[in-house]
Design an enzyme around this catalytic site. Structure first.
Site, PDB file in Angstrom:
ATOM      1  NE  ARG A  15      -2.334  -1.344   3.478  1.00 60.95           N
ATOM      2  CZ  ARG A  15      -2.745  -1.071   4.703  1.00 60.95           C
ATOM      3  NH1 ARG A  15      -3.874  -0.416   4.857  1.00 60.95           N
ATOM      4  NH2 ARG A  15      -2.065  -1.440   5.763  1.00 60.95           N
ATOM      5  CD  GLU A  16       4.645  -0.358  -1.440  1.00 61.27           C
ATOM      6  OE1 GLU A  16       3.501  -0.569  -1.915  1.00 61.27           O
ATOM      7  OE2 GLU A  16       5.471  -1.274  -1.268  1.00 61.27           O
ATOM      8  CE  LYS A  18      -4.160   3.233   4.067  1.00 62.63           C
ATOM      9  NZ  LYS A  18      -5.515   3.760   4.022  1.00 62.63           N
ATOM     10  CD  GLU A 482     -18.684   0.164  14.035  1.00 60.37           C
ATOM     11  OE1 GLU A 482     -17.949  -0.090  13.069  1.00 60.37           O
ATOM     12  OE2 GLU A 482     -19.903   0.412  13.921  1.00 60.37           O
ATOM     13  CD1 TRP A 559     -17.731  -5.807   0.056  1.00 60.93           C
ATOM     14  CD2 TRP A 559     -17.945  -4.739   1.999  1.00 60.93           C
ATOM     15  NE1 TRP A 559     -18.225  -4.543  -0.211  1.00 60.93           N
ATOM     16  CE2 TRP A 559     -18.376  -3.874   0.963  1.00 60.93           C
ATOM     17  CE3 TRP A 559     -17.986  -4.280   3.315  1.00 60.93           C
ATOM     18  CZ2 TRP A 559     -18.832  -2.579   1.205  1.00 60.93           C
ATOM     19  CZ3 TRP A 559     -18.443  -2.990   3.553  1.00 60.93           C
ATOM     20  CH2 TRP A 559     -18.854  -2.145   2.518  1.00 60.93           C
ATOM     21  CB  CYS A 642     -22.139   2.468   1.770  1.00 63.93           C
ATOM     22  SG  CYS A 642     -21.500   2.057   3.360  1.00 63.93           S
ATOM     23  CG  HIS A 693     -16.917   8.913   1.347  1.00 59.64           C
ATOM     24  ND1 HIS A 693     -18.270   9.051   1.259  1.00 59.64           N
ATOM     25  CD2 HIS A 693     -16.673   7.600   1.521  1.00 59.64           C
ATOM     26  CE1 HIS A 693     -18.824   7.853   1.363  1.00 59.64           C
ATOM     27  NE2 HIS A 693     -17.884   6.962   1.534  1.00 59.64           N
TER      28      HIS A 693
HETATM   29  N1  GLN Z   1     -21.050   0.654  11.219  1.00 60.06           N
HETATM   30  C1  GLN Z   1     -20.051   0.814  10.236  1.00 60.06           C
HETATM   31  C2  GLN Z   1     -19.211   2.039  10.530  1.00 60.06           C
HETATM   32  O1  GLN Z   1     -19.713   2.994  10.972  1.00 60.06           O
HETATM   33  C3  GLN Z   1     -20.647   0.955   8.872  1.00 60.06           C
HETATM   34  C4  GLN Z   1     -19.590   1.158   7.839  1.00 60.06           C
HETATM   35  C5  GLN Z   1     -20.096   1.091   6.429  1.00 60.06           C
HETATM   36  O2  GLN Z   1     -21.266   1.161   6.177  1.00 60.06           O
HETATM   37  N2  GLN Z   1     -19.232   0.995   5.474  1.00 60.06           N
HETATM   38  O3  GLN Z   1     -18.031   2.064  10.294  1.00 60.06           O
HETATM   39 ZN    ZN Z   2     -21.789   3.109   5.120  1.00 56.01          ZN
END
Ligand code: GLN
Ligand code: ZN
Length: 756
Positions: A15-16, A18, A482, A559, A642, A693
Site C-alpha cells: 500500500r505504498e 496509499k 467500533e 466483502w 452506503c 468521505h
Molecule cells: N457501522 C459501520 C461504521 O460505521 C458501517 C460502515 C459502512 O457502512 N461501510 O463504520
Molecule cells: Zn456506510
C-alpha cells in the site's frame, strides 16, 4: 497463443501509494515525492508482468484516485468549481475526488459510486453544458512512454467512451448524444498519439456493455465506434468487456472492425454460448477472460483448458486473459506469512494469476505438463473438514424463521413509546475516528507487544470518551465507536469459524481506502459472542440507548472472498445464523437497539434486471430477515447502506423489515426520497446529511438546508438525522465539529417544527 492482463493493482504491494498520498494530503511530502512513489509502483508492476511472461501488459491502468476521473481530466471535463481553484492540476484532481477545504476555497467532492458489481468505487464525472471534450491531458501517453523507457511496449488501457458517457452525470440540459462527435474525435486523436509513440494495441474498457441495453444504447455505441474505428490507422483496437456477457450487443460488436474483442468467461454466463451459436468474426482475436480477476481461488486448469480447446477447435484466434482487471484481488501470496503451504496453494492473488496465465498458455500449446499435474493435485481430495452441525442447522431453517412479529406498524408504536425520542432523532453510523493510537493498540495486540488486558483497558477508555462526547453534544442514540474493529467485515471474519485471516491481502475500495476481504474457507459458525462485551460496557456508561453494531450476512459475504464449491445462498445462510445468535445475545444482555449493516447489499445485485430476484434478492433479503426475526417487538433494528441508489429495489429494501434504515444521501440528489414516498416506504429513514468521505466540515446551515429538503418528502415522524456513513476514516477534530453541527441543525429543525 498470447497472454493479456486487463489491468493491475496499483496501490503498491504494501500500500505504498496509499501511505504516500495520505502524507501528501497532510503536506508531509511534495507532489514530486508522491509522483516518485507512483512511478516506482508502475514500473514494478510492468517488470513483474514482463518477468512472468505476459505478452500484453497494460499501461494507463494506474491512478492516483480513480480511472474514470482520470478520463474526465484527460478530456478536460472538469467542473468549473474545481477548475477555478487556484491550486495545481493534481490538487484540482484531488479536490474533485475527495473535496477541498482550505485557504483557496471550499468545495465538495464529486459523487462516488460502486463500480458495477464490485466494491471498487469510481468518481462520477459531471458534465456541464459548456463543457467540451478536448484532449488536454497526457497521463496515459506519459505512462506508455515511461514503460517504453524501461524497454516494455505496453498495451495502453483507456476507459471507453460508451462506458464513460453512460456513467457521467449531465448536470445541464445536454446528454450523451451531444458528445458523440467530440468523444469520437478526442478518442481518435488519442489513438493516433499512442500510434505515434509505438503502441500496437490500445484497450478500450467497456464494461457497460454487460448491462441490459436498449436499442438506443446499441445505436449510440455503433455510432461512436464507427467513427472511432474509421480513424484508428494501424493501431489495433481491443474492445474489452468484463463483469458479465454482452448478449444484447454481441452481433453489433462482432460486426464492427475491432481487432480484438475481450469477453468474460467467468461472470459471463452466456459468453461461450454466444460465441458458439452466433460465431466469432474471422480475422479478429478473442481475448478470453478465463482467469478470474475477482476471486482468489486457484484456476482449475482442466476446466479452463477445455474452454480454450473448444475455441481452438472453432478456429478462433485466442489470447488468454484475465476476466477483469486484477485491481480487485490482492497483490501476492508472497506477503502472506501466516497461511500454511497446504492452505496457500489453493489461492492465487495477482502475481500468482500471472503465473496461471503463462502456465495455461504453455499447456494449451502442449507443453508444461508438470504444471497440470501440480494443479490437479491442488483440487484432489478433501480441502477441509465439513461442519455437519452447521449444514444440518441450515437445512432445518423453517419458513417462519424468516418473519419477524408483530407487523412493522405495530412495532413502530411500541418502539416510539419505548424510546421516547424527540423528532429528528440524531445518531451516527457506528465507527468513530480510527486514530493512530487506536490502530497501534490493535496492531500491538496482534504482534504481542500489547497484552490482552492493556488492549481492553485502552479500548474501554476510548469507549468512555466516545460516550461522554456523544452525551455532551447531545446525540440521541449513541454508539460505542467500533475501536476494536479494523474493518466491518474482516472483524467478523476473524471471529467466525470457517474463515481464514490474511495479512496483506489489501484491495482498493476507493482512493486511498483499501479493504482486506477475509477468505471463506469452510462452513461458517459462531462459537462465542463477538461484540457483546463492548456493547454492554458502553451501555453501562449512559442512560441513552447505545446501538449494538453488527454487519449483516449479505455484506459479510459480499466483502469476503467466497467459496466456489457451495452456493452463495448457502454461505449466506450459514453467516446469517451466526449473526442471528449474536443479535439474540445482545438483546438478552440489555441492548435495545441493534444495527445490522448491509453496506454492500446492492453490490452483488446482478447487472441485468431480469436476474435481480431469481439470482439474488430472493435469497439475500430472507437471509437478512433470518438475522433479526427472533427479537422482541420493542427491540429496534436498524440497518445501513452506503449508497442511495436503491430506487429500483425499494420494495425489496422495505421487505428487509428493519425498523430504521440509514443511507448515504449527501452526495447524491434526493430523488430517492420521492421514490420512497411513491412506494409508501414504511421503514423509518436516515438519509445522510453530510459526506464522511471528505474531511470537509459541514456548516449548521448546510445541514439545516438538507434537512428542510428532506422534510418536504419524508414524514417528519419517520426521519432520522445522521451522517452518510461511519467516521472511521476521518480525523477526530473534523468529526467532532461535524457532529456538533449536525446536532445543532437537528435542534434548529426541532424548534421550527414545534413552532410551526
Ligand atoms: N457501522 C459501520 C461504521 O460505521 C458501517 C460502515 C459502512 O457502512 N461501510 O463504520
Ligand atoms: Zn456506510
Amino acid at each position: 497463443m498470447k497472454t493479456s492482463v486487463i489491468g493491475f493493482p496499483r496501490v503498491g504491494s504494501l500500500r505504498e501509494l496509499k501511505f504516500a498520498t495520505e502524507r501528501y494530503f497532510r503536506s508531509e511530502i511534495t507532489e514530486e515525492e508522491l509522483c516518485d512513489t507512483a512511478r516506482a509502483i508502475r514500473i514494478d508492476a510492468w517488470k513483474k508482468q514482463k518477468a512472468s511472461g505476459i505478452d500484453l501488459i497494460p499501461s494507463g491502468d494506474f491512478s492516483f484516485y480513480d480511472g474514470v476521473l482520470d478520463t474526465a481530466f484527460l478530456f478536460d471535463l472538469i467542473p468549473d468549481r474545481y477548475r477555478q481553484l487556484d491550486v495545481s492540476v493534481l490538487d484540482k484532481y484531488f479536490a474533485a475526488a475527495h473535496g477541498y477545504q482550505g485557504e483557496k476555497g471550499d468545495v465538495k467532492a464529486l459523487a462516488m459510486k460502486k463500480w458495477f458489481n464490485t466494491n471498487y468505487h469510481y468518481i462520477v464525472p459531471e458534465i456541464e453544458d459548456d463543457a467540451h471534450m478536448k484532449l488536454v491531458g497526457t497521463k496515459p501517453l506519459d505512462e506508455f512512454s515511461e514503460a517504453k523507457n524501461e524497454g516494455i511496449i505496453t498495451k495502453p488501457v483507456i476507459c471507453g467512451p460508451f462506458t464513460f458517457l453512460n456513467l457521467a452525470r449531465f448536470v445541464g440540459s445536454k446528454d450523451r448524444n451531444d458528445y458523440m462527435d467530440e468523444a469520437a474525435s478526442v478518442y481518435t486523436a488519442l489513438i493516433k498519439k499512442f500510434g505515434d509513440l509505438g503502441a500496437e494495441w490500445v484497450q478500450f474498457d467497456e464494461p457497460y456493455l454487460v448491462r441490459d441495453l436498449s436499442t438506443d444504447d446499441i445505436s449510440f455505441f455503433e455510432g461512436l465506434y464507427k467513427k472511432i474505428l474509421s480513424g484508428k490507422g494501424n493501431v489495433k483496437i481491443l474492445l474489452q468487456t468484463y463483469f458479465g456477457d454482452i448478449r444484447d450487443i454481441y452481433d453489433a460488436v462482432a460486426a464492427l472492425p475491432f481487432n480484438g474483442i475481450g469477453l468474460d468467461f467467468v461472470e459471463g454466463r452466456k459468453t461461450a454460448d454466444l460465441i458458439m451459436k452466433n460465431g466469432f468474426p474471422e480475422d479478429r482475436k478473442l481475448f478470453a477472460g478465463v482467469v478470474n480477476g475477482k476471486n482468489i481461488w486457484r484456476n482449475h486448469y482442466d476446466s479452463t483448458l477445455k474452454i480454450l480447446k473448444s475455441l481452438k477447435d472453432a478456429g478462433i484466434d485466442t489470447v488468454i486473459s484475465t476476466s477483469c482487471s486484477l485491481l480487485h484481488v490482492p497483490y501476492t501470496l508472497e506477503n502472506e506469512s501466516r497461511l500454511s503451504e497446504g492452505i496457500a496453494r489453493h489461492f492465487a492473488y495477482a502475481y500468482e494469476k500471472l503465473d496461471e496465465l503463462r502456465e495455461l498458455k504453455g499447456l494449451s500449446e502442449g507443453a508444461d505438463d508438470e504444471a497440470l499435474d501440480r494443479n490437479r493435485r491442488i483440487f484432489d481430495g478433501n480441502r477441509y473438514q465439513a461442519d455437519e452441525a452447521v449444514i444440518k442447522r441450515v437445512k432445518s431453517i423453517k419458513e417462519e424463521d424468516y418473519t419477524r412479529k408483530p407487523l412493522f406498524e405495530e412495532r413502530e408504536k411500541i418502539q416510539k413509546a419505548e424510546f421516547s425520542l424527540p423528532v429528528f432523532p440524531t445518531t451516527t453510523i457506528g465507527s468513530f475516528p480510527q486514530t493512530k493510537d487506536v490502530k497501534a493498540n490493535r496492531t500491538g495486540l496482534s504482534k504481542g507487544t500489547v497484552t490482552e488486558e492493556q488492549y481492553e483497558k485502552f479500548n474501554r477508555e476510548k469507549i468512555k470518551r466516545c460516550i461522554r462526547f456523544q452525551e455532551e453534544i447531545g446525540l440521541d442514540v449513541l454508539v460505542h465507536g467500533e475501536y476494536e474493529r479494523n474493518d466491518m467485515v474482516e472483524y467478523f471474519g476473524a471471529n467466525l469459524e470457517g474463515y481464514l485471516f490474511t495479512e496483506k491481502a489489501w484491495v482498493q475500495s476507493y482512493g486511498t481506502r483499501c479493504v482486506k476481504p477475509p477468505l471463506i474457507w469452510g462452513d461458517v459458525s459462531r462459537k462465542k459472542p463477538i461484540t457483546v462485551e463492548w456493547s454492554v460496557y458502553a451501555q453501562s456508561l449512559t442512560d441513552k440507548p447505545v446501538k449494538g453494531m453488527l454487519t449483516g450476512p449479505v455484506t459479510i459475504l459480499n466483502w469476503s472472498f467466497p467459496r466456489e464449491d457451495i452456493s452463495l445462498k448457502e454461505q449466506t445462510q450459514q453467516i446469517a445464523l451466526a449473526i442471528r445468535d449474536e443479535v439474540l445475545d445482545l438483546e438478552s444482555n440489555g441492548i435495545r437497539i441493534i444495527q445490522i449493516d448491509e453496506a454492500a447489499l446492492r453490490e452483488k445485485l446482478p447487472l441485468r434486471k431480469s436476474d435481480w430476484y431469481t439470482e439474488y434478492l430472493d435469497w439475500a433479503i430472507p437471509a437478512f430477515k433470518l438475522v433479526h426475526s427472533g427479537v422482541k417487538p420493542s427491540t429496534q433494528i436498524h440497518t445501513h447502506m452506503c449508497y442511495s441508489e436503491f430506487t429500483d429495489i425499494i420494495p425489496a429494501i422495505d421487505n428487509m423489515d428493519a425498523d430504521v434504515i440509514t443511507f448515504e444521501a449527501s452526495r447524491s440528489d434526493l430523488m430517492i426520497l420521492d421514490s420512497l414516498k411513491e412506494n409508501n416506504f414504511r421503514t423509518e429513514v436516515g438519509p445522510g446529511v453530510y459526506d464522511i468521505h471528505s474531511p470537509r466540515v459541514p456548516s449548521v446551515d448546510e445541514i439545516v438546508e438538507a434537512l428542510k429538503k428532506m422534510t418536504e418528502k419524508v414524514d417528519v415522524h419517520k426521519l432520522w438525522v445522521n451522517p452518510d456513513c461511519g467516521l472511521k476514516t476521518r480525523g477526530e477534530a473534523e468529526a467532532e465539529r461535524s457532529l456538533n453541527n449536525l446536532v445543532k441543525a437537528a435542534s434548529v429543525m426541532r424548534s421550527r417544527y414545534e413552532t410551526d
